[in-house]
Structure formats: C-alpha cells, structure tokens
Write an enzyme that holds these catalytic residues in place. Sequence first.
Site, PDB file in Angstrom:
ATOM      1  N   LYS A  74       0.821  -1.203   0.000  1.00 16.03           N
ATOM      2  CA  LYS A  74       0.000   0.000   0.000  1.00 16.03           C
ATOM      3  C   LYS A  74       0.864   1.267   0.000  1.00 16.03           C
ATOM      4  O   LYS A  74       0.548   2.249  -0.665  1.00 16.03           O
ATOM      5  CB  LYS A  74      -0.960  -0.002   1.200  1.00 16.03           C
ATOM      6  CG  LYS A  74      -1.959  -1.190   1.165  1.00 16.03           C
ATOM      7  CD  LYS A  74      -2.692  -1.212  -0.117  1.00 16.03           C
ATOM      8  CE  LYS A  74      -3.562  -2.392  -0.477  1.00 16.03           C
ATOM      9  NZ  LYS A  74      -4.206  -3.244   0.408  1.00 16.03           N
TER      10      LYS A  74
ATOM     11  N   HIS B  40      -6.201   0.462  -6.395  1.00 10.50           N
ATOM     12  CA  HIS B  40      -6.493  -0.667  -5.499  1.00 10.50           C
ATOM     13  C   HIS B  40      -7.461  -1.600  -6.224  1.00 10.50           C
ATOM     14  O   HIS B  40      -8.646  -1.651  -5.918  1.00 10.50           O
ATOM     15  CB  HIS B  40      -7.114  -0.110  -4.212  1.00 10.50           C
ATOM     16  CG  HIS B  40      -7.213  -1.089  -3.086  1.00 10.50           C
ATOM     17  ND1 HIS B  40      -8.097  -0.933  -2.042  1.00 10.50           N
ATOM     18  CD2 HIS B  40      -6.541  -2.233  -2.820  1.00 10.50           C
ATOM     19  CE1 HIS B  40      -7.965  -1.931  -1.189  1.00 10.50           C
ATOM     20  NE2 HIS B  40      -7.030  -2.736  -1.636  1.00 10.50           N
TER      21      HIS B  40
ATOM     22  N   SER C 222     -10.954  -2.695   0.984  1.00 16.60           N
ATOM     23  CA  SER C 222     -10.340  -3.817   1.689  1.00 16.60           C
ATOM     24  C   SER C 222     -11.410  -4.773   2.221  1.00 16.60           C
ATOM     25  O   SER C 222     -12.427  -4.328   2.757  1.00 16.60           O
ATOM     26  CB  SER C 222      -9.501  -3.288   2.854  1.00 16.60           C
ATOM     27  OG  SER C 222      -8.507  -2.417   2.359  1.00 16.60           O
ATOM     28  N   ALA C 223     -11.147  -6.061   2.084  1.00 15.14           N
ATOM     29  CA  ALA C 223     -12.047  -7.117   2.565  1.00 15.14           C
ATOM     30  C   ALA C 223     -13.446  -7.036   1.961  1.00 15.14           C
ATOM     31  O   ALA C 223     -14.441  -7.332   2.604  1.00 15.14           O
ATOM     32  CB  ALA C 223     -12.101  -7.124   4.091  1.00 15.14           C
ATOM     33  N   CYS C 224     -13.528  -6.627   0.686  1.00 17.88           N
ATOM     34  CA  CYS C 224     -14.822  -6.561  -0.004  1.00 17.88           C
ATOM     35  C   CYS C 224     -14.868  -7.429  -1.256  1.00 17.88           C
ATOM     36  O   CYS C 224     -15.738  -7.250  -2.113  1.00 17.88           O
ATOM     37  CB  CYS C 224     -15.161  -5.125  -0.350  1.00 17.88           C
ATOM     38  SG  CYS C 224     -15.544  -4.136   1.107  1.00 17.88           S
TER      39      CYS C 224
ATOM     40  N   ASN D  96     -11.477 -12.817  -4.044  1.00 16.82           N
ATOM     41  CA  ASN D  96     -12.489 -13.777  -4.485  1.00 16.82           C
ATOM     42  C   ASN D  96     -12.823 -13.634  -5.965  1.00 16.82           C
ATOM     43  O   ASN D  96     -12.885 -14.618  -6.691  1.00 16.82           O
ATOM     44  CB  ASN D  96     -13.754 -13.640  -3.636  1.00 16.82           C
ATOM     45  CG  ASN D  96     -13.622 -14.419  -2.344  1.00 16.82           C
ATOM     46  OD1 ASN D  96     -14.007 -15.568  -2.263  1.00 16.82           O
ATOM     47  ND2 ASN D  96     -13.018 -13.799  -1.344  1.00 16.82           N
TER      48      ASN D  96
HETATM   49  P1  GTP Z   1      -8.163  -6.973   0.818  1.00 19.01           P
HETATM   50  O1  GTP Z   1      -7.140  -8.028   0.674  1.00 19.01           O
HETATM   51  O2  GTP Z   1      -8.333  -6.500   2.218  1.00 19.01           O
HETATM   52  O3  GTP Z   1      -7.948  -5.815  -0.109  1.00 19.01           O
HETATM   53  O4  GTP Z   1      -9.611  -7.656   0.543  1.00 19.01           O
HETATM   54  P2  GTP Z   1     -10.325  -8.222  -0.766  1.00 19.01           P
HETATM   55  O5  GTP Z   1     -11.034  -7.109  -1.445  1.00 19.01           O
HETATM   56  O6  GTP Z   1      -9.385  -9.022  -1.569  1.00 19.01           O
HETATM   57  O7  GTP Z   1     -11.466  -9.155  -0.158  1.00 19.01           O
HETATM   58  P3  GTP Z   1     -11.644 -10.764  -0.207  1.00 19.01           P
HETATM   59  O8  GTP Z   1     -11.830 -11.288  -1.600  1.00 19.01           O
HETATM   60  O9  GTP Z   1     -10.552 -11.359   0.581  1.00 19.01           O
HETATM   61  O10 GTP Z   1     -13.025 -10.941   0.559  1.00 19.01           O
HETATM   62  C1  GTP Z   1     -13.220 -10.546   1.875  1.00 19.01           C
HETATM   63  C2  GTP Z   1     -14.409 -11.218   2.448  1.00 19.01           C
HETATM   64  O11 GTP Z   1     -15.567 -10.988   1.625  1.00 19.01           O
HETATM   65  C3  GTP Z   1     -14.263 -12.725   2.578  1.00 19.01           C
HETATM   66  O12 GTP Z   1     -14.742 -13.131   3.834  1.00 19.01           O
HETATM   67  C4  GTP Z   1     -15.127 -13.258   1.471  1.00 19.01           C
HETATM   68  O13 GTP Z   1     -15.642 -14.526   1.776  1.00 19.01           O
HETATM   69  C5  GTP Z   1     -16.225 -12.207   1.335  1.00 19.01           C
HETATM   70  N1  GTP Z   1     -16.763 -12.167  -0.052  1.00 19.01           N
HETATM   71  C6  GTP Z   1     -16.055 -12.089  -1.194  1.00 19.01           C
HETATM   72  N2  GTP Z   1     -16.848 -12.124  -2.291  1.00 19.01           N
HETATM   73  C7  GTP Z   1     -18.120 -12.229  -1.838  1.00 19.01           C
HETATM   74  C8  GTP Z   1     -19.396 -12.317  -2.475  1.00 19.01           C
HETATM   75  O14 GTP Z   1     -19.540 -12.300  -3.696  1.00 19.01           O
HETATM   76  N3  GTP Z   1     -20.481 -12.393  -1.653  1.00 19.01           N
HETATM   77  C9  GTP Z   1     -20.372 -12.403  -0.297  1.00 19.01           C
HETATM   78  N4  GTP Z   1     -21.481 -12.489   0.428  1.00 19.01           N
HETATM   79  N5  GTP Z   1     -19.180 -12.345   0.345  1.00 19.01           N
HETATM   80  C10 GTP Z   1     -18.072 -12.252  -0.407  1.00 19.01           C
HETATM   81  C1  SPV Z   2      -5.995  -4.129   2.448  1.00 23.02           C
HETATM   82  O1  SPV Z   2      -6.212  -3.771   3.616  1.00 23.02           O
HETATM   83  O2  SPV Z   2      -6.579  -3.603   1.471  1.00 23.02           O
HETATM   84  C2  SPV Z   2      -5.054  -5.238   2.196  1.00 23.02           C
HETATM   85  C3  SPV Z   2      -4.275  -5.745   3.318  1.00 23.02           C
HETATM   86  O3  SPV Z   2      -4.912  -5.672   1.070  1.00 23.02           O
HETATM   87  S1  SPV Z   2      -2.884  -4.778   3.702  1.00 23.02           S
HETATM   88  O4  SPV Z   2      -1.727  -5.362   3.066  1.00 23.02           O
HETATM   89  O5  SPV Z   2      -2.725  -4.818   5.157  1.00 23.02           O
HETATM   90  O6  SPV Z   2      -3.079  -3.440   3.213  1.00 23.02           O
HETATM   91 MN    MN Z   3      -6.247  -4.539  -0.422  1.00 20.16          MN
END
Ligand code: GTP
Ligand code: SPV
Ligand code: MN
Length: 636
Positions: free
Chosen positions: A264, A284, A306-308, A312
């Site tokens: 980041k 991002h 993040s985490a959205c 996946n």
């Molecule tokens: P960062 O690494 O933080 O940037 O996150 P990311 O955007 O890569 O998110 P990631 O794909 O790791 O998903 C985060 C969470 O969202 C996980 O718990 C997944 O199971 C959930 N998730 C991902 N895709 C979906 C979806 O289509 N539907 C639902 N309900 N949940 C989802």
């Molecule tokens: C995020 O938070 O969007 C991540 C994890 O991908 S970190 O490397 O901690 O920024």
């Molecule tokens: Mn990220």
Amino acid sequence: MMHFKTIPEDYVRKASQCAQVALGCSRAAHQTALRGATVVNPQLAALTPKVRAFVERSAALCQPEHVHVCDGSDAEAGALLQLMQHQGALKRLPKYDNCWLARTDPADVARVESRTFICSEQERDVVPVARAGQKSALGNYIAPPDYDREVAERFPGCMRGRTMYVIPFSMGPVGSPLSKIGVEITDSPYVVYSMRVMTRIGSKVLEALRKDESFVRCLHSVGTGGVQGWPCDPQRTIILHRPADNEIVSYGSGYGGNSLLGKKCFALRLGSVLARREGWLAEHMLIVGVTDPKGRKRYIAAAFPSACGKTNLAMMTPTLPGYKVECVGDDIAWMKFDENGVLRAINPENGFFGVAPGTSEATNPMAMATVFKNTVFTNVAETSDGGVWWEGMGKAPEGITDWKGQPWDPSKKTPAAHPNSRFCSPAEQCPIIDENWESAEGVPISAILLGGRRPSGVPLVVEARDWQHGVFMGAAMRSEATAAAEHSGKVIMHDPFAMRPFFGYNFGEYLKHWLSMQKPGRQLPKIFHVNWFRKDEQGKFLWPGFGENSRVLDWVLKRCENESAYTETPLGYVPSEGALNTEGLGDIDMKQLFSIPKDFWLQEADAIEKYFKQEVGEDLPKEMWEELNKLRKNVH
Ligand code: GTP
Ligand code: SPV
Ligand code: MN
C-alpha cells in the site's frame, strides 16, 4: 511486557557456514565502512552508491548488530525460517508443505490508518482545501518538521541487538518498463520472508539498479516492545510517506500494509503520485482475464475496498457454463494507456496477502488450491493435527487453538481466527494464474468494476453512461467498514475508488487526473458499479455471490461486445428484463436486487453532496457537481 530475544551470535556463524549465507556482517565491519576505510563487507561493496549510502545512513541511525543484504536465494529463505522458529516468531504447520503460522501481538493486527501520514511542503498537496488545518477523511497530512521529529523520536538505536536486513525489491517483473524498484530496510525477518513472497527480491534487483539507479527508500522497524516472537510498538506506531523524496518510513508494526512497504505504501500511496506525474493510474484493483463460451477473452480490473471481495473475484470459479476466469492480480493494478490508446495493466505484486476467513472450497476453491504450500498464515487458528482453520472454512474440528494461542471455546463466541487473519502465498501457485500475468507490457483492460458492501439501496450492477459518469461513480463509492483497518462497527463509510486510505495526494486532483484519461484516440474501458452485498429485511444476502458473480461478468462482457440489452435507469444502465442470465439460480428476488428506492437515493445524493463539500470543496472538479445534479434530477 516480554522482551524479544536477540539473535544468538553462534546462530549467525552457523547459518553462514552451513547455508552459505552470511546472515550479517559485524557492527565493527560496517562501522569501519562508515568511517570511510576499506570496506570489509563484500555485501555492502556490491551495492550501488545510492543504495549503499541509504544503508549506511540507516545503520548509523538504527545501530543494528548486523547488516544483511538479501540475495533472495532459497538458502537465505531457509535460514530466515530457521531463525524465526528459533525466536518463536513462526511455527511449522506439519500438515502442509512448507507452511508456517505467525501469531502477532494482539494489538498489531491490521493497518492503522489514523497513524498513517503523507508529508509534503504544502498541506493542499495531500489534503483537499476544504480540510485545511483539520482532520481529513481522505488522508493525514504531516508537515516536514513534524515528519523529521517523529523519525528522530523513534529510530535512533531502534535496531540495537538485531540484524538489519536490506531488501532490494521490484514492484512488477524485474526489468519491465512498467516496474519500479524499492529498497526496504527492516529489522523483521517476518517482513523479509513476506516481501520475498509478495515482491521480487534480491540480487537480480540489485543488477537492475546498476542500469537505473533510482529507487524508493523504505525504512522499517518493528520497534521495541510486543509479545514473545512478535516485537512491535503499537502505542508509537507510525507510517510516514514523503512522495517528493521517494521515501517511506514505518515504525512499530509488523503487520501487512504497515510493514510490507511495497504494497500500500509504495504501490498505491507513492505510486499514485508517480502515476499522476507520469500520466498513468495506480489503483487498489484486482485484474482478471475472462473467456466467454465463444472463446473471446477480455481483461477486467475491479476496485473494491479492503475485505470486499477482490481476491475472491480475482480467482473466481464461474458457475456459468463455458466461462473461464484467470487471475492476473488480486489487490493492485498499475495501468497506462499505450500508444494505440489501449489501457494496459500490470500487477506489481508477486503474491497474495489474502483474507483467510470466508475462504473455503465452496467460496474460493482456487485460493484453497493455492495456499496450502509455501505459505505464511498470520493470526489464523491452528488445528490439533498441525493445520489451520478459520471461520467460514467449514465445520470446526475438535481441539482448535485460537489466533492468540489459547484453546478455543466455540461457545464463547470469540472468533478462532482474527477477522483480518491472512495467508501470504506466491501468485505463481494459483492454478488459474493467467499466462500473461508477468507480461512486461501488461494486459489490455476492457472494463472497470467499482463496488463495495452496500446492505441496502444499491443494485447488483449498474453501467456508467460514459467515462465522466464512471468517475463520479468512483468518487461517490461507499462501503461498510471492515476488519482490514482499525475501524469498528458496520458504519457505511465513503471510500472513493476504494482508495480512501491509499491516496498519496489531494483527492480532488486525483479525480481531475482520472477525468484527464479521456483523450481522443483512446479506447476507454466501460465502467460499472457492482454490489454483491445487498440484504433483505431479515439481513440475508439477496445475491449468492462468489462463482455466481460470473452472471454479472457475462453481462459486462456482452456490454463490451455491444451484444446485451440494457435499460436506462436514474443511476445508469442495468440489464433489461431477462438480459442477466439467472438460469438455474433458483429463487432470487431480482426485483428487490435491482430496485432503486427513491428516498434512499435522495438521501444518498445528500450524503455525497455533504462529503464533497466537507472533504473536498473547491478542489472538486466541476464535472462531479454536474453528475451529482444529474443524479438528483434523475431520481426525483
Ligand atoms: P483486501 O485483501 O483487504 O484488499 O480484501 P479483498 O477485497 O481481496 O477481499 P476478499 O476477496 O478477501 O473478501 C473478503 C471477504 O468478503 C471474505 O470473507 C469473502 O468470503 C467475502 N466475499 C467475497 N466475495 C463475496 C461475495 O460475492 N459475496 C459475499 N457475500 N461475500 C463475499
Ligand atoms: C488491504 O487492507 O486492502 C489489504 C491488506 O490488502 S494490507 O496489506 O494490510 O493493506
Ligand atoms: Mn487490499
């Protein structure tokens, strides 16, 4: 608080003897070097003058016991693993091949946005004019004298008794014209090992530096304090960026984006500044290749906070027959229009630092096929047979040890794995890694998706009418807070372009930069807003998500080919009745999934207006006001 064990002298000797890696030269040797006498340490002598000056200055400041320049070899990685086991920083997971478990200090589990700052001469370089002298939601400004003081208060002597590692790393394939080089100095072997997975490190990068000497200086120390095996200093953590000097300084945290400074800090915060200067985009975003049943392949980039859901979508197993998804990257995209007007993207990373909870054979089988070899897991739960477990993986076996190292009691409702626990795995291990993922010129982008967690009001998919409307969609993005940063609760936060925590410069200028991408002769990607997270009155997701998101990709691709029917709505274009393939999906309330509640959208427009006024003010490009007015008029 327990103190971190210093590295035993004889270990260093043994490591250098048996693994042919000199894990450090002695303090006396580099002090000799500092005095300008003959350089005894061949590792330092091999550095380019600028890198060497950076190393010597950092050593003089941090006073490490040893200096080790990383060559990136397997022997070096082996020695690091041995060392970390010895320190109690890593534990082998005997159930898998070369997999490791790290448990952090419970106070060091996510990015700390409140302690992350950007330094520049003028505050307005960093923060829009509306927030002058106040706290901004779009980035923290720090003035140069304060920056210097924060460094001076933390770094002198902070590496005493430790080894200072020097990691030459490349963001992007070594030697690619789109790649950039950094040198991270750190006192954390965990960071070295993780950087080895997440970026390309070592001698080949030093070689490249001999051709072009410019690099980003990254100085990191975990600081003093923390629990056994995880030194850190949570009370005094600070992450500083000085884009004008190509410099990043981070203290007190060993976790993720706080310490793996290529990610980041470099690829987004400094990257966005470089991108603006050089006319490209640092975002991002994940990058995927999607092949349709006719064999036509297109690449899509997608920005979700993040985490959205980026990881996946990046590794999705499509449920629609005949579709194939291949992964280029899961978190960051560097994109530039080429001489033919095509937007080309590279993934500057070399690995995945992915969210563990929610990853399962059902949701993300390709991630499951990626992570059980050569992986460092951090803050997941451990099973009694030396494996890992996290919420959402499947039924919990008996005898789980939680992320804090305590026996887990499922009845207590505390999670076994931390919600921001992660895997760190080499990208090349992904079974569906795209054949062009390391292509020097990047892959051509046909569509850009934007999205977030919107439990109500926001339809499954909406296509922007044009580029300017798409930029507005990005500016107006909002999402429920997640565990990836220190926010608590489920508040809906503004997160424009999923970049709110990662802007390296004034957000108003960032929007102008995006608008300026529209030039004659360019093939602008179509822009879409998606929302997999809409819920019904009972709080249940209306859309099954994951592999079923291929149905949305199907419509997106057909829109790129001008093959699919759409209907105009107040928000933009949505699939016409029947244009979104829902065959075999069962009972889905499509009406609710695509509904555009008037009251909701009037309130949303008010919230966007307030945000633009309070956070951006005069720096907001007038085109964004035009689009907001259109939205209001359309919804009324
Ligand atoms: P960062 O690494 O933080 O940037 O996150 P990311 O955007 O890569 O998110 P990631 O794909 O790791 O998903 C985060 C969470 O969202 C996980 O718990 C997944 O199971 C959930 N998730 C991902 N895709 C979906 C979806 O289509 N539907 C639902 N309900 N949940 C989802
Ligand atoms: C995020 O938070 O969007 C991540 C994890 O991908 S970190 O490397 O901690 O920024
Ligand atoms: Mn990220």
